[in-house]
Design a protein around this motif. Sequence first.
Motif, PDB file in Angstrom:
ATOM      1  N   GLU A   5       7.924 -22.738 -25.574  1.00  0.00           N
ATOM      2  CA  GLU A   5       8.051 -23.775 -24.895  1.00  0.00           C
ATOM      3  C   GLU A   5       7.834 -23.752 -23.334  1.00  0.00           C
ATOM      4  OE1 GLU A   5      12.308 -23.534 -25.368  1.00  0.00           O
ATOM      5  OE2 GLU A   5      12.499 -25.010 -27.038  1.00  0.00           O
ATOM      6  N   PHE A   6       7.742 -22.541 -22.864  1.00  0.00           N
ATOM      7  CA  PHE A   6       7.419 -22.321 -21.571  1.00  0.00           C
ATOM      8  C   PHE A   6       5.585 -22.582 -21.584  1.00  0.00           C
ATOM      9  CE2 PHE A   6       5.176 -19.759 -17.957  1.00  0.00           C
ATOM     10  CZ  PHE A   6       5.822 -20.293 -17.113  1.00  0.00           C
ATOM     11  N   GLY A   7       5.072 -22.013 -22.464  1.00  0.00           N
ATOM     12  CA  GLY A   7       3.828 -22.251 -22.537  1.00  0.00           C
ATOM     13  C   GLY A   7       3.117 -23.851 -22.876  1.00  0.00           C
ATOM     14  N   GLU A   8       3.834 -24.596 -23.613  1.00  0.00           N
ATOM     15  CA  GLU A   8       3.914 -26.136 -23.463  1.00  0.00           C
ATOM     16  C   GLU A   8       3.946 -26.545 -22.204  1.00  0.00           C
ATOM     17  OE1 GLU A   8       4.757 -28.223 -27.454  1.00  0.00           O
ATOM     18  OE2 GLU A   8       6.533 -27.118 -26.950  1.00  0.00           O
ATOM     19  N   ILE A   9       5.043 -26.144 -21.477  1.00  0.00           N
ATOM     20  CA  ILE A   9       5.148 -26.738 -20.063  1.00  0.00           C
ATOM     21  C   ILE A   9       3.778 -26.312 -19.153  1.00  0.00           C
ATOM     22  CG2 ILE A   9       6.785 -26.513 -17.941  1.00  0.00           C
ATOM     23  CD1 ILE A   9       8.993 -26.110 -19.992  1.00  0.00           C
ATOM     24  N   LEU A  10       3.653 -25.058 -19.173  1.00  0.00           N
ATOM     25  CA  LEU A  10       2.542 -24.608 -18.390  1.00  0.00           C
ATOM     26  C   LEU A  10       1.340 -25.421 -18.373  1.00  0.00           C
ATOM     27  CD1 LEU A  10       1.020 -22.467 -16.705  1.00  0.00           C
ATOM     28  CD2 LEU A  10       1.218 -20.958 -18.450  1.00  0.00           C
ATOM     29  N   GLN A  11       1.054 -25.604 -19.855  1.00  0.00           N
ATOM     30  CA  GLN A  11      -0.307 -26.164 -20.274  1.00  0.00           C
ATOM     31  C   GLN A  11      -0.159 -27.697 -19.916  1.00  0.00           C
ATOM     32  OE1 GLN A  11      -1.301 -26.839 -24.511  1.00  0.00           O
ATOM     33  NE2 GLN A  11      -3.219 -26.362 -24.202  1.00  0.00           N
ATOM     34  N   ARG A  21      -8.321 -23.741 -17.382  1.00  0.00           N
ATOM     35  CA  ARG A  21      -7.715 -22.631 -17.394  1.00  0.00           C
ATOM     36  C   ARG A  21      -8.423 -21.683 -16.404  1.00  0.00           C
ATOM     37  NH1 ARG A  21      -7.582 -23.242 -23.278  1.00  0.00           N
ATOM     38  NH2 ARG A  21      -5.433 -24.049 -23.651  1.00  0.00           N
ATOM     39  N   LYS A  22      -9.815 -21.684 -16.223  1.00  0.00           N
ATOM     40  CA  LYS A  22     -10.677 -20.934 -15.404  1.00  0.00           C
ATOM     41  C   LYS A  22     -10.065 -20.972 -13.910  1.00  0.00           C
ATOM     42  CE  LYS A  22     -15.251 -19.851 -13.851  1.00  0.00           C
ATOM     43  NZ  LYS A  22     -16.487 -20.054 -13.936  1.00  0.00           N
ATOM     44  N   LYS A  23     -10.021 -22.278 -13.322  1.00  0.00           N
ATOM     45  CA  LYS A  23      -9.626 -22.672 -12.131  1.00  0.00           C
ATOM     46  C   LYS A  23      -8.017 -21.981 -11.862  1.00  0.00           C
ATOM     47  CE  LYS A  23      -9.634 -24.205  -8.111  1.00  0.00           C
ATOM     48  NZ  LYS A  23     -10.525 -23.711  -7.054  1.00  0.00           N
ATOM     49  N   SER A  25      -6.833 -19.396 -13.735  1.00  0.00           N
ATOM     50  CA  SER A  25      -7.203 -18.010 -13.536  1.00  0.00           C
ATOM     51  C   SER A  25      -7.454 -17.552 -12.140  1.00  0.00           C
ATOM     52  CB  SER A  25      -8.574 -17.662 -14.343  1.00  0.00           C
ATOM     53  OG  SER A  25      -8.761 -16.563 -14.359  1.00  0.00           O
ATOM     54  N   GLU A  26      -8.492 -18.300 -11.696  1.00  0.00           N
ATOM     55  CA  GLU A  26      -8.936 -17.949 -10.243  1.00  0.00           C
ATOM     56  C   GLU A  26      -7.711 -18.102  -9.097  1.00  0.00           C
ATOM     57  OE1 GLU A  26     -12.058 -20.670  -9.462  1.00  0.00           O
ATOM     58  OE2 GLU A  26     -13.489 -19.705 -11.032  1.00  0.00           O
ATOM     59  N   MET A  27      -6.962 -19.063  -9.230  1.00  0.00           N
ATOM     60  CA  MET A  27      -5.682 -19.326  -8.331  1.00  0.00           C
ATOM     61  C   MET A  27      -4.729 -18.085  -8.473  1.00  0.00           C
ATOM     62  SD  MET A  27      -5.738 -23.444  -8.586  1.00  0.00           S
ATOM     63  CE  MET A  27      -4.288 -23.600  -7.534  1.00  0.00           C
ATOM     64  N   THR A  28      -4.582 -17.579  -9.653  1.00  0.00           N
ATOM     65  CA  THR A  28      -3.440 -16.741  -9.878  1.00  0.00           C
ATOM     66  C   THR A  28      -3.830 -15.030 -10.128  1.00  0.00           C
ATOM     67  OG1 THR A  28      -3.626 -17.000 -12.514  1.00  0.00           O
ATOM     68  CG2 THR A  28      -2.199 -18.424 -11.300  1.00  0.00           C
ATOM     69  N   GLY A  29      -5.241 -15.139 -10.255  1.00  0.00           N
ATOM     70  CA  GLY A  29      -5.619 -13.641 -10.662  1.00  0.00           C
ATOM     71  C   GLY A  29      -5.602 -13.357 -12.155  1.00  0.00           C
ATOM     72  N   PHE A  30      -4.979 -13.928 -12.833  1.00  0.00           N
ATOM     73  CA  PHE A  30      -4.667 -13.637 -14.313  1.00  0.00           C
ATOM     74  C   PHE A  30      -5.986 -14.254 -15.117  1.00  0.00           C
ATOM     75  CE2 PHE A  30      -0.250 -14.584 -13.058  1.00  0.00           C
ATOM     76  CZ  PHE A  30       0.261 -13.306 -13.066  1.00  0.00           C
ATOM     77  N   SER A  31      -6.205 -13.416 -16.033  1.00  0.00           N
ATOM     78  CA  SER A  31      -7.463 -13.821 -16.968  1.00  0.00           C
ATOM     79  C   SER A  31      -7.078 -15.204 -17.820  1.00  0.00           C
ATOM     80  CB  SER A  31      -7.587 -12.787 -18.018  1.00  0.00           C
ATOM     81  OG  SER A  31      -6.797 -12.626 -19.113  1.00  0.00           O
ATOM     82  N   THR A  32      -8.312 -15.832 -17.882  1.00  0.00           N
ATOM     83  CA  THR A  32      -8.299 -17.170 -18.783  1.00  0.00           C
ATOM     84  C   THR A  32      -7.622 -17.014 -20.004  1.00  0.00           C
ATOM     85  OG1 THR A  32     -10.542 -17.078 -19.335  1.00  0.00           O
ATOM     86  CG2 THR A  32     -10.132 -18.394 -17.578  1.00  0.00           C
ATOM     87  N   ILE A  35      -3.933 -16.649 -19.749  1.00  0.00           N
ATOM     88  CA  ILE A  35      -3.357 -18.124 -19.768  1.00  0.00           C
ATOM     89  C   ILE A  35      -3.335 -18.756 -21.180  1.00  0.00           C
ATOM     90  CG2 ILE A  35      -3.636 -20.231 -18.523  1.00  0.00           C
ATOM     91  CD1 ILE A  35      -4.772 -18.662 -16.079  1.00  0.00           C
ATOM     92  N   LEU A  36      -4.494 -18.611 -21.825  1.00  0.00           N
ATOM     93  CA  LEU A  36      -4.387 -19.078 -23.123  1.00  0.00           C
ATOM     94  C   LEU A  36      -3.412 -18.569 -23.995  1.00  0.00           C
ATOM     95  CD1 LEU A  36      -5.882 -20.666 -25.530  1.00  0.00           C
ATOM     96  CD2 LEU A  36      -7.223 -18.609 -25.873  1.00  0.00           C
ATOM     97  N   TYR A  37      -3.327 -17.317 -24.179  1.00  0.00           N
ATOM     98  CA  TYR A  37      -2.146 -16.792 -25.046  1.00  0.00           C
ATOM     99  C   TYR A  37      -0.727 -17.256 -24.381  1.00  0.00           C
ATOM    100  CZ  TYR A  37      -5.333 -13.279 -26.884  1.00  0.00           C
ATOM    101  OH  TYR A  37      -6.400 -12.937 -27.506  1.00  0.00           O
ATOM    102  N   TRP A  38      -0.377 -17.412 -23.111  1.00  0.00           N
ATOM    103  CA  TRP A  38       0.680 -17.911 -22.907  1.00  0.00           C
ATOM    104  C   TRP A  38       1.091 -19.417 -23.204  1.00  0.00           C
ATOM    105  CZ3 TRP A  38      -0.275 -15.780 -17.325  1.00  0.00           C
ATOM    106  CH2 TRP A  38      -0.088 -14.312 -17.212  1.00  0.00           C
TER     107      TRP A  38
END
Length: 73
Positions: A5-11, A21-23, A25-32, A35-38
């Motif tokens: 559910e959190f993943g849906e909200i995030l997406q 996702r790339k942008k 990723s750049e803003m958070t420092g997490f890999s794309t 983010i995809l997995y979440w």
Amino acid sequence: MTGYEFGEILQNERKRQGLTRKKLSEMTGFSTKAILYWETGKREISLKNADIVSKVLRMTLQIGYEQERSEGR
């Protein structure tokens, strides 16, 4: 709320803001890939990382629980 559910909200919020996702990723420092997995629920996001992502997206997270009380207590 489950990780999915959190993943849906995030997406949904990422897309609403017009971010790839790339942008994000750049803003958070997490890999794309993270983010995809979440977003797909393949991995659960930690509270610490959820806090970072939510701040970048200007989302408010409220975490808590409700305890059912029996009468007489």
